[in-house]
Design a protein around this motif. Structure first.
Motif, PDB file in Angstrom:
ATOM      1  N   MET A   1      51.075  34.878  75.556  1.00 25.65           N
ATOM      2  CA  MET A   1      50.140  35.938  75.137  1.00 25.65           C
ATOM      3  C   MET A   1      50.926  37.182  74.912  1.00 25.65           C
ATOM      4  N   SER A   2      50.572  37.837  73.796  1.00 21.33           N
ATOM      5  CA  SER A   2      51.277  39.045  73.455  1.00 21.33           C
ATOM      6  C   SER A   2      50.844  40.160  74.305  1.00 21.33           C
ATOM      7  N   LEU A   3      51.664  41.101  74.403  1.00 19.42           N
ATOM      8  CA  LEU A   3      51.365  42.302  75.176  1.00 19.42           C
ATOM      9  C   LEU A   3      50.176  42.980  74.656  1.00 19.42           C
ATOM     10  N   VAL A   4      50.172  42.964  73.309  1.00 21.97           N
ATOM     11  CA  VAL A   4      49.008  43.657  72.744  1.00 21.97           C
ATOM     12  C   VAL A   4      47.775  42.979  73.188  1.00 21.97           C
ATOM     13  N   ASN A   5      47.856  41.648  73.132  1.00 21.63           N
ATOM     14  CA  ASN A   5      46.633  40.962  73.555  1.00 21.63           C
ATOM     15  C   ASN A   5      46.289  41.215  74.981  1.00 21.63           C
ATOM     16  N   LYS A   6      47.458  41.234  75.749  1.00 17.60           N
ATOM     17  CA  LYS A   6      47.261  41.513  77.144  1.00 17.60           C
ATOM     18  C   LYS A   6      46.636  42.833  77.380  1.00 17.60           C
ATOM     19  N   LEU A   7      47.135  43.833  76.626  1.00 16.50           N
ATOM     20  CA  LEU A   7      46.597  45.191  76.773  1.00 16.50           C
ATOM     21  C   LEU A   7      45.155  45.242  76.354  1.00 16.50           C
ATOM     22  N   ALA A   8      44.899  44.572  75.222  1.00 13.71           N
ATOM     23  CA  ALA A   8      43.500  44.599  74.733  1.00 13.71           C
ATOM     24  C   ALA A   8      42.557  43.958  75.726  1.00 13.71           C
ATOM     25  N   LYS A   9      43.078  42.831  76.315  1.00 16.01           N
ATOM     26  CA  LYS A   9      42.260  42.152  77.284  1.00 16.01           C
ATOM     27  C   LYS A   9      42.005  43.012  78.488  1.00 16.01           C
ATOM     28  N   GLU A  10      43.062  43.700  78.945  1.00 18.09           N
ATOM     29  CA  GLU A  10      42.915  44.591  80.098  1.00 18.09           C
ATOM     30  C   GLU A  10      41.943  45.691  79.799  1.00 18.09           C
ATOM     31  N   ARG A  11      42.107  46.241  78.525  1.00 16.94           N
ATOM     32  CA  ARG A  11      41.202  47.361  78.143  1.00 16.94           C
ATOM     33  C   ARG A  11      39.796  46.893  78.108  1.00 16.94           C
ATOM     34  N   ARG A  12      39.628  45.645  77.611  1.00 13.26           N
ATOM     35  CA  ARG A  12      38.248  45.155  77.569  1.00 13.26           C
ATOM     36  C   ARG A  12      37.696  44.960  78.975  1.00 13.26           C
ATOM     37  N   ALA A  13      38.579  44.432  79.866  1.00 12.19           N
ATOM     38  CA  ALA A  13      38.140  44.229  81.265  1.00 12.19           C
ATOM     39  C   ALA A  13      37.780  45.541  81.933  1.00 12.19           C
ATOM     40  N   ARG A  14      38.723  46.556  81.592  1.00  7.84           N
ATOM     41  CA  ARG A  14      38.448  47.879  82.194  1.00  7.84           C
ATOM     42  C   ARG A  14      37.145  48.438  81.686  1.00  7.84           C
ATOM     43  N   LEU A  15      36.895  48.270  80.387  1.00  4.90           N
ATOM     44  CA  LEU A  15      35.667  48.825  79.804  1.00  4.90           C
ATOM     45  C   LEU A  15      34.430  48.152  80.427  1.00  4.90           C
ATOM     46  N   ALA A  16      34.585  46.809  80.603  1.00  9.64           N
ATOM     47  CA  ALA A  16      33.448  46.068  81.223  1.00  9.64           C
ATOM     48  C   ALA A  16      33.192  46.530  82.636  1.00  9.64           C
ATOM     49  N   ALA A  17      34.334  46.749  83.366  1.00  7.41           N
ATOM     50  CA  ALA A  17      34.192  47.221  84.763  1.00  7.41           C
ATOM     51  C   ALA A  17      33.555  48.594  84.808  1.00  7.41           C
ATOM     52  N   GLU A  18      33.984  49.451  83.793  1.00  8.64           N
ATOM     53  CA  GLU A  18      33.416  50.811  83.768  1.00  8.64           C
ATOM     54  C   GLU A  18      31.914  50.743  83.480  1.00  8.64           C
ATOM     55  N   ARG A  19      31.551  49.835  82.554  1.00  7.72           N
ATOM     56  CA  ARG A  19      30.117  49.720  82.223  1.00  7.72           C
ATOM     57  C   ARG A  19      29.323  49.248  83.445  1.00  7.72           C
ATOM     58  N   LEU A  20      29.957  48.251  84.133  1.00  2.56           N
ATOM     59  CA  LEU A  20      29.292  47.754  85.348  1.00  2.56           C
ATOM     60  C   LEU A  20      29.120  48.863  86.385  1.00  2.56           C
ATOM     61  N   LEU A  21      30.228  49.633  86.454  1.00  2.00           N
ATOM     62  CA  LEU A  21      30.159  50.768  87.426  1.00  2.00           C
ATOM     63  C   LEU A  21      29.031  51.727  87.076  1.00  2.00           C
ATOM     64  N   GLU A  22      29.013  52.042  85.751  1.00  3.35           N
ATOM     65  CA  GLU A  22      27.948  52.974  85.299  1.00  3.35           C
ATOM     66  C   GLU A  22      26.566  52.411  85.651  1.00  3.35           C
ATOM     67  N   LEU A  23      26.445  51.095  85.379  1.00  2.00           N
ATOM     68  CA  LEU A  23      25.147  50.452  85.638  1.00  2.00           C
ATOM     69  C   LEU A  23      24.764  50.540  87.119  1.00  2.00           C
ATOM     70  N   LYS A  24      25.806  50.196  87.894  1.00  2.00           N
ATOM     71  CA  LYS A  24      25.552  50.218  89.355  1.00  2.00           C
ATOM     72  C   LYS A  24      25.209  51.617  89.825  1.00  2.00           C
ATOM     73  N   GLN A  25      25.950  52.604  89.208  1.00  2.00           N
ATOM     74  CA  GLN A  25      25.708  54.013  89.596  1.00  2.00           C
ATOM     75  C   GLN A  25      24.264  54.409  89.253  1.00  2.00           C
ATOM     76  N   ALA A  26      23.871  53.952  88.003  1.00  2.00           N
ATOM     77  CA  ALA A  26      22.494  54.283  87.584  1.00  2.00           C
ATOM     78  C   ALA A  26      21.468  53.651  88.536  1.00  2.00           C
ATOM     79  N   GLU A  27      21.754  52.395  88.908  1.00  2.00           N
ATOM     80  CA  GLU A  27      20.837  51.705  89.837  1.00  2.00           C
ATOM     81  C   GLU A  27      20.750  52.447  91.170  1.00  2.00           C
ATOM     82  N   LEU A  28      22.037  52.846  91.593  1.00  2.00           N
ATOM     83  CA  LEU A  28      22.103  53.552  92.893  1.00  2.00           C
ATOM     84  C   LEU A  28      21.324  54.866  92.864  1.00  2.00           C
TER      85      LEU A  28
END
Ligand code: ADP
Length: 749
Positions: A1-28
Motif C-alpha cells: 500500500m502506498s503512503l498516499v493510500n495510507k495517508l488517505a486511509k488514515e485521514r478517512r479514519a480520522r474524519l470518521a472518528a471526528e464525526r463519531l466524536l461530534e455525534l457523541k458530543q451532540a448526544e452527550l
C-alpha cells in the motif's frame, strides 16, 4: 500500500472518528440538557412539596391549639355546670341505662350522709334499699317492702310520674325523674316542705272558714227562726186587725204595720237566700212548669203598682217558643219577680216589656231561652253598671234613696241563674231606661205543649188601636202569625178613619191620649160599624167595667194578656161573629174574672151549695203550739169558722189530745218543749198503724233552711207551712181537709 493510500486511509479514519466524536458530543449535550431540565423540574417539585409540608404543619398547629382551646372551654363549662348543680339546694343526680349512679350533687348525697356506699356506681334499687334500711324515708302506712316495690315500678316505667316522699325529719321531697335518649335518667329531688306546710295551713284555714260558714248558716237559720216567730205575731195580728172595723187613721196604721212586717220578711228571705247560696246549701228542685204562665202571674201581681204609677206592662212571648219546661219554678219566678219588680220600681213613666224568645232544639230537647226585661226608667250610669250585681250594691245617689230594697236581689238572681247554667246581663242608659235579661237552657217538659186553639176562619181582619208602638208591634206580630190581617192605628181618631167593612174586630187599648178606648168604642158604636165587636185591652179592667161606655164593648181583657188567653178570646169572638155577638158578649161578661184564679174544687162548691145536706158535727182541729202569741194568732185566724178547735201546749199534750179529741186535722208546731212536733207525729203515726186511719198533719215552722222540709216530711207530717202564717193559707188547708161527715167549716165561703 502506498503512503498516499495510507495517508488517505488514515485521514478517512480520522474524519470518521471526528464525526463519531461530534455525534457523541451532540448526544452527550442533548442528554445533558435533558438532565438539566429534569433537575429543574425536580427542584420545582421539591419546593412545592416543601411549601405544602409547611402548610400542613401550620394547620396542624392551629388544629392543635383550637382543640386545646375547645378542651379548655369544655372543662370550664363542665366545671361551671357542676358548680351550679352543686350550689342548687335541691338534689340532682344522673343514672345510666342500667340504673347506676353516674353522678350526684352534694344536696342529693347529703340525704345519705355518712353512707359511703352511695357513690357513683351504686344502683337506684340499692339506694332505695338503703333509704328504708337506714330509716331515711318515712314510708308512712306502707311497709318497707311495699314502698320499695312501688318506687321500683315507678322508676322502671317509661315516664315516671312525679312523687312526693316524706323524709325521716318531716321534710317533704318531690322526685322528678326524666328518662333521656339511650336510657339515661336525670333525677331531681325538690325540697317542697314549705309548700306542703303552706298547703296544710291553707287547708286548716279553709276548714276553719268552712266551719265558721256553717256556723254562720246555722246562726242565720236560727235567727230567721227567732225573727219569724215574733213576725208571725206582727203580720198575723195586723192582718186580723185589718179585718176589723177601723177608722181611716187606724187603717193607715194597721196597713203600715203590715206592710213593714211584709217588707221585713222580704229582707229576711233575701239575707237567708244569700247566705244559703254562700254556704252552698241552696238546691234547685226542677219540675215541669209553664214559663209563660209564670210571667203572667208575676205581671198580674205587679199590676196594682203598674197601675198606680200609670205605667204599661207588656209581655211579648215568642209564638213559636214552647211554654212548658223543666226547671225550678220557684227560683225562676224569684228571678223574674226581681227583674220585673226592679223595672217597675225604677220606672216613673212609660212601659215595661218582658220579651221571651228562644230556639227549641228538636233533636236534643233542651231549649235556649232568652228573657229580656226592658224599661223606660231612670237607667243606670255607665260607671255603676257592673256594680249593681254585687251584693248590697245599689246605685247610690240622692235620686236612688227614694227606692227601698236590700241591694241583694240582683246578686241573688245572678247566682241562681248561674246555678241553672245560665248567665245574666244588663244594658242601660241613664235617664233612658234599662234592659236586664238572662239566658238559660231548660229541657222541654214531657207531654204536649199547649197549642193555640184553631181560629175560626171568620176572623180575618183585626183593627189594633194602641198609642204605644211597642204594644202595637207585639199584637200585630202575634196576630199575623195566626194568619190574621192586622191594621194598626196609633189613636182613636186614626182608627175611625181606617175602620171599613172588612174589619171583623177592633182590639183597642184603654188608656190613650185624646180619645181613650172607651170613647172610641162609643164613637164606633154610634156609627155605621156598630156591629163590629170591640175588645178593650186594659191594665185596669175593674175601672172599665164601671164606665157608662162599657156597653159598647164586647169584652174587657186584662193587660198584659197571656197569649193563650188572647187566642181563646179571639176564637170565641170569631166563632160568635155574624149575629152571635150578643151571646159572646154575655159569656165574656160572665167570665170576666181573672183567668188565673183557680176555680174551686168540686167538693168546695158542693159543700156550701144550698142543696147540700147539713152534716151533724163540726170539723175537729188540733193546733199544737207552745207560744202563746202564736196560739192567739191562730185562734183569731180561725175564729169565724164553724169548727171545734183545741190547742196543745207541747208534743206530749198533742199526743194526749190526739187520743181524746180525735182531730180531723192537726196543725203541728215543730219546735216545742218536752216533745217536739216531729217526735209527736212519729208517735201518732205509730198509734195509727193497722187502724186504717191517717190524720192529716200540717207542720208549722219558722225554719226555712233547705233540707228542713224533707226532714219534717220524713217524720210523717203531710204538709209544711212556714211562719208567719197567712190566714188564707190556713183556711185553704182547713177547707180542703174537711171530712165528709163534718159540716163545711167556712160559713161565708
Ligand atoms: P234592690 O232593688 O233591692 O236595691 P237589686 O239588687 O235588685 O236591689 O238592685 C240593685 C240596684 O241596681 C238597685 O238598687 C238599683 O240602683 C239598680 N237597678 C236594678 N234594676 C234597675 C232598673 N231596672 N233600672 C235602674 N236601676 C236598676
Amino acid at each position: 500500500m502506498s503512503l498516499v493510500n495510507k495517508l488517505a486511509k488514515e485521514r478517512r479514519a480520522r474524519l470518521a472518528a471526528e464525526r463519531l466524536l461530534e455525534l457523541k458530543q451532540a448526544e452527550l449535550s442533548s442528554a445533558n440538557r435533558k438532565l438539566g431540565r429534569h433537575a429543574l423540574a425536580l427542584t420545582k417539585q421539591i419546593g412545592a412539596t416543601q411549601a405544602e409540608v409547611a402548610n400542613v404543619r401550620d394547620e396542624n398547629e392551629k388544629v392543635k391549639s383550637d382543640l386545646s382551646a375547645a378542651n379548655h372551654k369544655i372543662e370550664v363549662a363542665e366545671r361551671r355546670l357542676w358548680h351550679s348543680i352543686q350550689t342548687i339546694q335541691d338534689g340532682f343526680a344522673f343514672f345510666d341505662a342500667d340504673s347506676k349512679l353516674i353522678g350526684a350533687n352534694a344536696a342529693y348525697l347529703n340525704a345519705f350522709e355518712g353512707l359511703d356506699e352511695v357513690t357513683p356506681g351504686v344502683s337506684y334499687m340499692r339506694i332505695l334499699q338503703v333509704m328504708t334500711d337506714e330509716g331515711i324515708v318515712n314510708t308512712e302506712e306502707m311497709s318497707a317492702v311495699e314502698w320499695r316495690a312501688m318506687m321500683t315500678d315507678r322508676w322502671l316505667s317509661l315516664t315516671p310520674a312525679p312523687i312526693v316522699i316524706r323524709m325521716w325529719n318531716d321534710q317533704y321531697v318531690k322526685l322528678i325523674d326524666q328518662r333521656g335518649h339511650g336510657g339515661d335518667v336525670v333525677s331531681l329531688a325538690l325540697n317542697i316542705t314549705s309548700t306542703v306546710r303552706y298547703e296544710a295551713q291553707i287547708h286548716a284555714a279553709r276548714e276553719r272558714a268552712e266551719a265558721a260558714n256553717r256556723a254562720k248558716s246555722a246562726f242565720l237559720a236560727n235567727m230567721s227562726h227567732e225573727i219569724r216567730t215574733p213576725m208571725n205575731g206582727v203580720v198575723g195580728m195586723s192582718e186580723l186587725l185589718g179585718d176589723t172595723k177601723l177608722d181611716e187613721d187606724q187603717r193607715l196604721y194597721v196597713d203600715t204595720i203590715r206592710n213593714s212586717g211584709e217588707a221585713l220578711l222580704v229582707i229576711i228571705n233575701d239575707v237567708l237566700d244569700y247566705s244559703k247560696i254562700e254556704a252552698d246549701r241552696l238546691a234547685l228542685y226542677p219540675e215541669p212548669f209553664d214559663l209563660e204562665r209564670s210571667i203572667h202571674e208575676i205581671a198580674l201581681l205587679l199590676q196594682p203598682t203598674v197601675r198606680d204609677k200609670g205605667l204599661t206592662m207588656l209581655v211579648d212571648y215568642d209564638l213559636f217558643l214552647p211554654t212548658r219546661f223543666v226547671g225550678d219554678p220557684g227560683r225562676i219566678r224569684q228571678v223574674l219577680t226581681n227583674l220585673i219588680g226592679n223595672a217597675v220600681k225604677f220606672t216613673h213613666t212609660g212601659h215595661v216589656v218582658v220579651r221571651v224568645t228562644g230556639v227549641p232544639d228538636a233533636e236534643t230537647r233542651p231549649c235556649a231561652i232568652h228573657v229580656a226585661i226592658e224599661d223606660t226608667g231612670i237607667g243606670i250610669p255607665d260607671d255603676k253598671i257592673d256594680h249593681v250585681f254585687g251584693e248590697f250594691n245599689q246605685v247610690e245617689n240622692e235620686r236612688n234613696r227614694q227606692f227601698d230594697g236590700t241591694g241583694l236581689g240582683l246578686a241573688i238572681s245572678k247566682r241562681l241563674i248561674e246555678m241553672m247554667g245560665g248567665s245574666v246581663w244588663v244594658e242601660s242608659e241613664e235617664n233612658k231606661g234599662s234592659c236586664f235579661g238572662f239566658r238559660v237552657t231548660l229541657p222541654l217538659a214531657d207531654g204536649p205543649q199547649p197549642a193555640p186553639p184553631p181560629l175560626p176562619s171568620k176572623l180575618r181582619h183585626v183593627l189594633v188601636v194602641d198609642d204605644l208602638a211597642v204594644n202595637r208591634a207585639i199584637l200585630e206580630k202575634q196576630m199575623t202569625q195566626m194568619g190574621i190581617r192586622v191594621t194598626s192605628c196609633s189613636s182613636g181618631r186614626e182608627a175611625l178613619e181606617q175602620l171599613e167593612s172588612s174589619v171583623d174586630l177592633v182590639l183597642s187599648d184603654h188608656n190613650m191620649p185624646e180619645m181613650d178606648g172607651l170613647e172610641l168604642a162609643q164613637a164606633i158604636g154610634d156609627g155605621p160599624y156598630a156591629s163590629v165587636p170591640f175588645v178593650l185591652h186594659s191594665s185596669n179592667p175593674a175601672m172599665a167595667q164601671t164606665d157608662p161606655c162599657r156597653r159598647y164593648v164586647q169584652a174587657v181583657l186584662q193587660k198584659p194578656l197571656p197569649r193563650a188567653e188572647l187566642y181563646s178570646r179571639l176564637s170565641e169572638l170569631g166563632a160568635g161573629l155574624q149575629g152571635e155577638q150578643a151571646r159572646v158578649a154575655q159569656n165574656l161578661d160572665r167570665e170576666e174574672v181573672n183567668p188565673l184564679t183557680p176555680s174551686p174544687a168540686p167538693h168546695e162548691r158542693e159543700a156550701h151549695s144550698p142543696q147540700a145536706p147539713q152534716a151533724e158535727r163540726k170539723m175537729r182541729i188540733l193546733a199544737a203550739e207552745d207560744n202563746r202569741t202564736n196560739q192567739l194568732v191562730f185562734q183569731k185566724m180561725v175564729q169565724d169558722l164553724d169548727v171545734d178547735l183545741r190547742f196543745a201546749n207541747d208534743g206530749v199534750d198533742a199526743l194526749r189530745a190526739y187520743s181524746e179529741f180525735r182531730p180531723d186535722l192537726i196543725f203541728m208546731d215543730i219546735s216545742m218543749p218536752q216533745m217536739d212536733g216531729k217526735e209527736a207525729t212519729t208517735e201518732i203515726r205509730q198509734i195509727e198503724q193497722g187502724t186504717g186511719r191517717r190524720v192529716p198533719i200540717i207542720a208549722l215552722t219558722a225554719h226555712a233552711m233547705d233540707g228542713d222540709a224533707e226532714e219534717i216530711l220524713s217524720a210523717g207530717l203531710d204538709f209544711y207551712m212556714t211562719k208567719p202564717l197567712r190566714k188564707a193559707e190556713i183556711l185553704d188547708r182547713i177547707r180542703s181537709h174537711c171530712p165528709e161527715d163534718a159540716r163545711h167549716p167556712i160559713l161565708y165561703d
